[in-house]
Design a protein around this motif. Sequence first.
Motif, PDB file in Angstrom:
ATOM      1  N   TRP A 295      33.880  34.309  44.906  1.00  0.00           N
ATOM      2  CA  TRP A 295      34.689  35.146  45.788  1.00  0.00           C
ATOM      3  C   TRP A 295      35.726  34.329  46.537  1.00  0.00           C
ATOM      4  CZ3 TRP A 295      34.746  35.840  51.349  1.00  0.00           C
ATOM      5  CH2 TRP A 295      35.545  36.905  51.751  1.00  0.00           C
ATOM      6  N   ARG A 296      35.310  33.508  47.504  1.00  0.00           N
ATOM      7  CA  ARG A 296      36.251  32.759  48.335  1.00  0.00           C
ATOM      8  C   ARG A 296      36.102  31.265  48.062  1.00  0.00           C
ATOM      9  NH1 ARG A 296      38.811  34.085  53.245  1.00  0.00           N
ATOM     10  NH2 ARG A 296      39.332  32.310  54.567  1.00  0.00           N
ATOM     11  N   GLN A 297      37.229  30.604  47.843  1.00  0.00           N
ATOM     12  CA  GLN A 297      37.191  29.187  47.489  1.00  0.00           C
ATOM     13  C   GLN A 297      36.972  28.314  48.723  1.00  0.00           C
ATOM     14  OE1 GLN A 297      37.030  28.849  44.194  1.00  0.00           O
ATOM     15  NE2 GLN A 297      37.280  31.069  44.359  1.00  0.00           N
TER      16      GLN A 297
ATOM     17  N   GLN B 236      42.152  40.545  47.926  1.00  0.00           N
ATOM     18  CA  GLN B 236      43.582  40.469  47.602  1.00  0.00           C
ATOM     19  C   GLN B 236      43.808  40.530  46.094  1.00  0.00           C
ATOM     20  OE1 GLN B 236      44.135  37.094  50.677  1.00  0.00           O
ATOM     21  NE2 GLN B 236      46.201  37.753  50.203  1.00  0.00           N
TER      22      GLN B 236
ATOM     23  N   THR C 252      37.756  37.203  36.788  1.00  0.00           N
ATOM     24  CA  THR C 252      36.620  36.742  37.580  1.00  0.00           C
ATOM     25  C   THR C 252      36.425  35.252  37.313  1.00  0.00           C
ATOM     26  OG1 THR C 252      34.968  37.160  35.858  1.00  0.00           O
ATOM     27  CG2 THR C 252      35.515  38.999  37.338  1.00  0.00           C
ATOM     28  N   SER C 253      35.678  34.616  38.189  1.00  0.00           N
ATOM     29  CA  SER C 253      35.370  33.202  38.007  1.00  0.00           C
ATOM     30  C   SER C 253      34.668  32.969  36.678  1.00  0.00           C
ATOM     31  CB  SER C 253      34.499  32.719  39.169  1.00  0.00           C
ATOM     32  OG  SER C 253      34.087  31.393  38.978  1.00  0.00           O
TER      33      SER C 253
ATOM     34  N   ARG D 216      37.646  39.462  42.093  1.00  0.00           N
ATOM     35  CA  ARG D 216      36.581  39.836  43.030  1.00  0.00           C
ATOM     36  C   ARG D 216      36.972  39.631  44.488  1.00  0.00           C
ATOM     37  NH1 ARG D 216      30.747  37.774  41.737  1.00  0.00           N
ATOM     38  NH2 ARG D 216      30.402  39.263  43.420  1.00  0.00           N
ATOM     39  N   HIS D 217      38.062  38.915  44.742  1.00  0.00           N
ATOM     40  CA  HIS D 217      38.544  38.770  46.113  1.00  0.00           C
ATOM     41  C   HIS D 217      39.344  40.023  46.477  1.00  0.00           C
ATOM     42  CE1 HIS D 217      40.886  37.288  49.529  1.00  0.00           C
ATOM     43  NE2 HIS D 217      39.978  36.335  49.647  1.00  0.00           N
TER      44      HIS D 217
ATOM     45  N   PHE E 248      43.613  31.722  49.089  1.00  0.00           N
ATOM     46  CA  PHE E 248      42.181  31.982  49.081  1.00  0.00           C
ATOM     47  C   PHE E 248      41.736  32.839  47.900  1.00  0.00           C
ATOM     48  CE2 PHE E 248      42.534  31.058  53.733  1.00  0.00           C
ATOM     49  CZ  PHE E 248      41.702  29.963  53.724  1.00  0.00           C
ATOM     50  N   PHE E 249      42.645  33.604  47.298  1.00  0.00           N
ATOM     51  CA  PHE E 249      42.203  34.418  46.165  1.00  0.00           C
ATOM     52  C   PHE E 249      42.632  33.815  44.823  1.00  0.00           C
ATOM     53  CE2 PHE E 249      46.391  36.205  46.892  1.00  0.00           C
ATOM     54  CZ  PHE E 249      46.828  36.704  45.677  1.00  0.00           C
TER      55      PHE E 249
ATOM     56  N   TYR F 267      44.279  34.473  39.329  1.00  0.00           N
ATOM     57  CA  TYR F 267      43.943  35.292  40.498  1.00  0.00           C
ATOM     58  C   TYR F 267      42.509  35.802  40.340  1.00  0.00           C
ATOM     59  CZ  TYR F 267      48.718  35.748  42.382  1.00  0.00           C
ATOM     60  OH  TYR F 267      49.950  35.520  42.948  1.00  0.00           O
ATOM     61  N   ASN F 268      41.792  35.839  41.462  1.00  0.00           N
ATOM     62  CA  ASN F 268      40.387  36.234  41.473  1.00  0.00           C
ATOM     63  C   ASN F 268      40.262  37.737  41.703  1.00  0.00           C
ATOM     64  OD1 ASN F 268      37.643  36.513  41.793  1.00  0.00           O
ATOM     65  ND2 ASN F 268      37.435  34.872  43.313  1.00  0.00           N
TER      66      ASN F 268
END
Length: 270
Positions: A247-249, A195, A222-223, A192-193, A260-261, A189-190
């Motif tokens: 942030w967004r893929q 969600q 984070t990525s 920085r997103h 998306f997250f 899970y990201n």
Amino acid sequence: MAGPDTSRPQGEPKPETAGTQPLFFSTALGENYREFWSNMASTPEGARLAVSGHPFGQYPDERLVDLQGLPVARLVKESLDLDGTQRLLEVGCGIGRLARHLAPWVEEYHGADISPAMCLRASHRLWGVRNAFFHELPEPDLGVFPGQSFDAVMFQHVLIHLDPPDAEHYLAEAYRVLRPGGKLYAQFYNRRHPQGFDETVHAVDQRLRDGRAQRGRVFCHTSHEVRAIVAQAGFEIDREKSHLEPWRQNRRWWPDNDFFFWLIAVGTRR
């Protein structure tokens, strides 16, 4: 490795309840991985919730679990270039939500889980699928498998529930059990997103409310962190197959907005 078992698995996990209501995602479920996820899987409702959340905004039944699992399995198939020849290991297979869809795309599907209750439910759900095998993990590692024994290893909705040192250990173990040139699929899970950040806040709030951390809590990354720990395990990250934007893929299709997250690292054993 265990050979094909054509007999129907015997027995069902016994439900653990508090009063008359099953316990779902509670600190009372246990302080180690085996206890927590086995208690989640002690009822069919808890097992489905543990592996799928609320697909399509509804409480999960078998139909919704399968509907949600198919697009995820398609994403894994695309990421790992599954073509029917691979020996695939899914770590944290749960009740076999993805196994039903992945098995036709590989030579052998192997699902591993630290919860014996999850493995039993998965065996029941996939009874008769002759190339699907399930393995209980006695410890939070892959020590039951010899080195260089799989063509692909995948983690879906697993690493997010592990303490960071345990997640890093599992990635190192994935490297060990992969053959040279074998592929890794690892989902996170990201943080920085928005969600992903909400998931982090929820975990903190829950700990403050309960006075201790829940074993199945979510960890976000984070990525940059994902790139670092996957590379540290020895993998060469496939930039085209991975989805590690900050942030967004950017993908041409996503099954639903929750994707998306996600952060998805696809790597190759050197």
